[in-house]
Design an enzyme around this catalytic site. Sequence first.
Site, short mmCIF file in Angstrom:
data_model
loop_
_atom_site.label_atom_id
_atom_site.label_comp_id
_atom_site.label_asym_id
_atom_site.label_seq_id
_atom_site.Cartn_x
_atom_site.Cartn_y
_atom_site.Cartn_z
N GLY A 30 24.75 65.43 25.76
CA GLY A 30 23.86 66.31 26.53
C GLY A 30 24.17 67.77 26.24
N GLU B 130 27.32 55.23 29.46
CA GLU B 130 27.53 56.54 30.07
C GLU B 130 28.01 56.36 31.51
OE1 GLU B 130 25.08 59.87 28.03
OE2 GLU B 130 23.82 58.92 29.53
N HIS C 179 18.05 56.42 31.64
CA HIS C 179 19.12 57.41 31.85
C HIS C 179 19.42 57.49 33.35
CE1 HIS C 179 21.30 61.17 32.05
NE2 HIS C 179 21.55 61.01 30.76
P1 PGA Z 1 26.60 65.43 28.88
O1 PGA Z 1 25.30 64.52 29.08
O2 PGA Z 1 27.03 65.28 27.45
O3 PGA Z 1 26.14 66.84 29.21
O4 PGA Z 1 27.63 64.93 29.83
C1 PGA Z 1 25.21 63.27 28.49
C2 PGA Z 1 23.95 62.58 28.94
O5 PGA Z 1 23.53 62.75 30.10
O6 PGA Z 1 23.32 61.86 28.15
#
Ligand code: PGA
Length: 231
Positions: free
Chosen positions: A216, A154, A87
């Site tokens: 997230g 991401e 991540h």
């Molecule tokens: P978010 O986070 O949906 O709060 O943007 C996603 C993640 O970091 O996996």
Amino acid sequence: MNFIYALNFKMNKTATETKEYMQKFDSQNRTVIICAPFTSIFEIKNNHKDALIGAQNVSEFTSGAHTGEIDAKMLADLGVKYCIVGHSERRKFNHETDEQIAEKIARLVEQNITPILCVGEPNKMAFEESSKFVENQIKLALKNVQSPVIVAYEPVWAIGTGDVPTNEQIENMCEFIHKCLNELNIQAKVLYGGSYNSKNYKTINNAKFVDGFLIGGAGLKLDEMELIYKG
Ligand code: PGA
């Protein structure tokens, strides 16, 4: 569409809060993977026998003198079937390298845990540049892998910011990632992650080449997720 929803709790929810969440949790027959902190994993299984359990990190080593680390075998023993690896928050704050990420993936595969590999460009950039960046991350992390994986695209600039890419940008990158994985002969699902929530899900759900989402902030809220599971 039969999407995969992987919820990344990050460093949120105590074991007690996870227990409360799981007691009310209803996946509505969707594929929902709950990636909770290590301290909450027990509560997922104890309060929802069918829940798909994920972790957010694993040691690159096997058991031994590694104070504070958790090895893949310990996760498997708790019923963990998936684990987020690489991540961007861990790459940034814990200085995880692509080599370490590859080792972590190897440890997971040894225990039949499916890695959820996170990739994504750090800043907004042209597709030519971002696709090279992502391809490099994939090749380094998965160089020794033959078993099925999940890859989460991401874009780092979209995480927790509310600033999401257009569907066209998501499609271009997810199609590209599918192509890279095909070339490597790896069976994979490709997720999108970054500020996916109850306000934008209807739009993003229409993006092609996306098999699901890594979520997230929205994943912490049962009511918000229920809306999303309904589609
Ligand atoms: P978010 O986070 O949906 O709060 O943007 C996603 C993640 O970091 O996996």
